[in-house]
Design a protein around this motif. Structure first.
Motif, PDB file in Angstrom:
ATOM      1  N   ALA A  81       0.810  -1.211   0.000  1.00 62.07           N
ATOM      2  CA  ALA A  81       0.000   0.000   0.000  1.00 62.07           C
ATOM      3  C   ALA A  81       0.845   1.263   0.000  1.00 62.07           C
ATOM      4  N   ALA A  82       1.832   1.374   0.887  1.00 62.32           N
ATOM      5  CA  ALA A  82       2.625   2.601   0.992  1.00 62.32           C
ATOM      6  C   ALA A  82       3.398   2.862  -0.297  1.00 62.32           C
ATOM      7  N   ALA A  83       4.075   1.839  -0.821  1.00 67.79           N
ATOM      8  CA  ALA A  83       4.856   2.012  -2.047  1.00 67.79           C
ATOM      9  C   ALA A  83       3.940   2.272  -3.234  1.00 67.79           C
ATOM     10  N   SER A  84       2.775   1.627  -3.283  1.00 64.84           N
ATOM     11  CA  SER A  84       1.832   1.829  -4.387  1.00 64.84           C
ATOM     12  C   SER A  84       1.265   3.242  -4.363  1.00 64.84           C
ATOM     13  N   ASP A  85       1.006   3.753  -3.169  1.00 67.00           N
ATOM     14  CA  ASP A  85       0.502   5.124  -3.066  1.00 67.00           C
ATOM     15  C   ASP A  85       1.511   6.101  -3.668  1.00 67.00           C
ATOM     16  N   MET A  86       2.787   5.933  -3.327  1.00 72.55           N
ATOM     17  CA  MET A  86       3.825   6.840  -3.854  1.00 72.55           C
ATOM     18  C   MET A  86       3.933   6.689  -5.372  1.00 72.55           C
ATOM     19  N   ARG A  87       3.961   5.457  -5.890  1.00 72.33           N
ATOM     20  CA  ARG A  87       4.098   5.246  -7.332  1.00 72.33           C
ATOM     21  C   ARG A  87       2.893   5.812  -8.076  1.00 72.33           C
ATOM     22  N   ARG A  88       1.698   5.608  -7.556  1.00 71.11           N
ATOM     23  CA  ARG A  88       0.496   6.163  -8.195  1.00 71.11           C
ATOM     24  C   ARG A  88       0.551   7.675  -8.229  1.00 71.11           C
ATOM     25  N   ALA A  89       1.033   8.299  -7.140  1.00 70.33           N
ATOM     26  CA  ALA A  89       1.140   9.753  -7.097  1.00 70.33           C
ATOM     27  C   ALA A  89       2.125  10.259  -8.151  1.00 70.33           C
ATOM     28  N   GLU A  90       3.240   9.528  -8.376  1.00 68.61           N
ATOM     29  CA  GLU A  90       4.239   9.932  -9.361  1.00 68.61           C
ATOM     30  C   GLU A  90       3.741   9.728 -10.784  1.00 68.61           C
ATOM     31  N   MET A  91       2.997   8.647 -11.030  1.00 75.49           N
ATOM     32  CA  MET A  91       2.628   8.269 -12.386  1.00 75.49           C
ATOM     33  C   MET A  91       1.269   8.807 -12.841  1.00 75.49           C
TER      34      MET A  91
END
Length: 191
Positions: free
Chosen positions: A36-46
């Motif tokens: 969840a934490a890493a996916s949140d950051m990646r989604r925010a970047e992409m």
């Protein structure tokens, strides 16, 4: 997290999460679950910010001034703090006023069930009938007693004076009318 859990976490549908997973915008653990934490950051970047949806602001209905005034009146009756001005009523104050009104309504309903409280319209109707019956009794009284009183007065005075029943009735009617007019001035609505 599972796809369903992550969808609930970010406020999206499961279908949107599956699309993001296929597009590589999510970080997955070796077992296929979502980080969840890493996916949140990646989604925010992409994710393109212009294509993100913001949740709509909740639409609040305007509260009528009469309702706000009623809340204030109820709180004031109970000796509680009343907000100054129109829009300062808090939810807690409105809830308190609502509970007070419910309690008052239940108390009135209980008094009716016990017979301590009567219907106002019914009481007014009964009082009107009682007053009308009393008035009618006084109005018809001279006709009923005039002849009897005339004969008793004639007997008491002897043959020296003769009292006519019709004259006695007129005198009594005038007296009763005067009394009823005085009564109607004091208590309007009886006449």
């Amino acid at each position: 997290m599972s796809e369903r859990q992550y969808a609930a976490h970010v406020g999206l549908s499961r279908g949107a999460i599956q699309k993001a997973k296929l597009a590589g915008r999510l970080v997955l653990h070796p077992d296929g679950s979502i980080d969840a934490a890493a996916s949140d950051m990646r989604r925010a970047e992409m994710t393109d910010p212009s294509k993100t949806r913001k949740p709509p602001a909740p639409k609040l209905k305007p509260v009528p001034e009469a309702a706000v005034a009623a809340v204030g009146d109820t709180l004031r009756e109970q000796g509680l703090a009343v907000p100054a001005g129109g829009g300062g009523t808090t939810f807690l104050q409105a809830k308190t006023a609502n509970e007070v009104l419910k309690a008052q309504e239940r108390r009135i309903r209980l008094q009716k069930l016990k017979g301590d409280l009567v219907d106002r319209a019914r009481a007014e109707t009964l009082m009107f009938r009682l007053a009308r019956d009393e008035r009618d009794a006084w109005v018809t009284w001279p006709a009923r007693v005039a002849a009897l009183m005339a004969s008793e007065l004639t007997a008491a005075l002897g043959n020296a004076a003769v009292v006519e029943p019709a004259l006695m009735q007129k005198v009594l009617e005038a007296h009763v009318r005067a009394q009823l007019e005085t009564l109607c001035e004091v208590r309007p609505g009886l006449g």
